[in-house]
Design an enzyme around this catalytic site. Sequence first.
Site, short mmCIF file in Angstrom:
data_model
loop_
_atom_site.label_atom_id
_atom_site.label_comp_id
_atom_site.label_asym_id
_atom_site.label_seq_id
_atom_site.Cartn_x
_atom_site.Cartn_y
_atom_site.Cartn_z
N GLU A 174 0.47 -1.58 0.00
CA GLU A 174 -0.16 0.35 0.31
C GLU A 174 0.92 1.24 0.11
O GLU A 174 1.59 1.39 0.75
CB GLU A 174 -0.71 0.16 1.31
N GLU A 217 3.94 -9.87 3.37
CA GLU A 217 5.34 -9.87 4.45
C GLU A 217 4.92 -8.29 5.63
O GLU A 217 4.02 -7.94 5.36
CB GLU A 217 6.90 -8.96 3.58
N TYR A 218 5.33 -8.57 6.51
CA TYR A 218 5.12 -7.72 7.68
C TYR A 218 3.96 -8.09 8.49
O TYR A 218 3.85 -7.19 8.53
CB TYR A 218 5.85 -6.18 7.34
N MET A 280 13.19 -15.79 0.76
CA MET A 280 14.31 -14.28 0.05
C MET A 280 15.40 -14.16 1.09
O MET A 280 15.95 -13.63 2.11
CB MET A 280 12.67 -13.52 0.85
N THR A 281 16.33 -15.08 0.44
CA THR A 281 17.93 -14.82 0.89
C THR A 281 18.27 -13.48 0.29
O THR A 281 19.98 -13.77 -0.47
CB THR A 281 18.14 -15.96 1.06
N TYR A 282 18.28 -13.13 0.75
CA TYR A 282 19.41 -10.96 -0.26
C TYR A 282 18.58 -10.06 1.39
O TYR A 282 17.65 -10.31 2.18
CB TYR A 282 18.70 -11.02 -1.26
N GLU A 283 18.97 -8.78 0.74
CA GLU A 283 18.96 -8.13 1.79
C GLU A 283 19.39 -8.09 3.55
O GLU A 283 18.89 -7.36 4.24
CB GLU A 283 17.72 -7.81 1.89
N TRP A 406 16.22 -12.08 -7.65
CA TRP A 406 15.14 -10.59 -7.52
C TRP A 406 16.17 -9.30 -7.98
O TRP A 406 17.20 -9.61 -7.40
CB TRP A 406 15.19 -10.17 -5.86
#
Length: 429
Positions: A174, A217-218, A280-283, A406
Amino acid sequence: MQIHVVTPGDSLWEIAQSYNVDYQAIVEANQLPDPEQLVTGQALVIPIEGRFYWAAPGESLRRISERCQVPFSELLRINRLSYSEFVPEGYPLYIYTPYRQKPAIDVGAYIDLDITGDESTEAVNEIGQYLTYLQIFSYEMNPDGTLTPLDDQAVINTAYENQIVPLMVITNMEDGQFSTELATTILESEELQDTLLSEAIAIMDEKGFLGLDFDLEYLGAENRESYNNLMRKAKELLDKKEYLLSSALAPQVEPGMEGVLYEGHDYAAHGEIADFVFLMTYEWGWTGGPPMAVAPLNQVRRVVEYAVSVMPPDKIMLGIPLYGYDWTLPYVEGETRATSIDHQQAVQLAADNNAAIEYDEEAQSPHFTYYDEEGLEHEVWFEDARSIQAKFDLVKEFELRGVYYWVLGWEFPQNWLLLEDNFTINKLL
């Protein structure tokens, strides 16, 4: 493929001669804008059959034959060596396994149409031969359970032209951010969930999507079980149409991890319900955080070790970033924002600023520092051939389903060559 790390004084002509490879082949494989401008520490892929192995101090030929999975007698023959247990330190041994079996894996990639825009179809066509799935990002859920429309028919058609399975991605975004409140609104209401799934399947039927990927997410702990129930409901409906179901999961390294990003994702449940999951194995290194590797291998390994303890390895897709970050120093928490950068840009930046590229052995990631025109120091972390190969080796070690990226739109030609060299890529269409 051979990975060669540039040392001071190296020239591309000398490198080509040492591997007996055409000079232009190296230029094209690495898409070098200026072949005369190499960077110390730069990793190059050398397009050769087989590879070279440099003997370590005191390393026996028998140990090398075992390590490289080449019969001892064959190692002697192809290197024209008489029987001996040892060769001098640094001796270049040619390793060739003509009947090498490459594991077959699935390969996915997210494409964000807001990033690629009019070049979306071109981005897919460019690397389409390497993909099993294309995750089209994203259909944003609305508080009434409907989905915000996406102009994606052209890229869906392009996926089919390249024998790629198009996946519809639903997010709780959003105003450009993931919203816990929005997700809670949907997940607390059976009626809104029904509306969401009904509309999603209608769009899939109309546009030709063959799978649904939830990237919620979150969520927080309060939405954990309701998210599991949404997945179960979706699985039942999608199975009737023989559509796939997947989910994107935050990188957890142990059960019960605290934090709104982690608590809503139940690894065991998603591993049981979904056809496969995208880890999501990054960031670790991110735009608002301190300088560090985006996907440090030691941390990625911890995620994989935990994941395989609670879900089947053949359901796990390992996430790989096609980007890095450039931080302006000194880093100030809450103020510093790093700039995204791809592999080609990173190497060019190092070349323009005469910066040597270093390599962190623990993180298995390249990095360098430089000073800009205003005298400000920068620190850059990115991915290169070495870091990608290390991640591919992890996929083989744990026999995972595959990898995904990604995000499309970043330039990293070496990755695709190494992907093809390591694996046979499944095509489901």
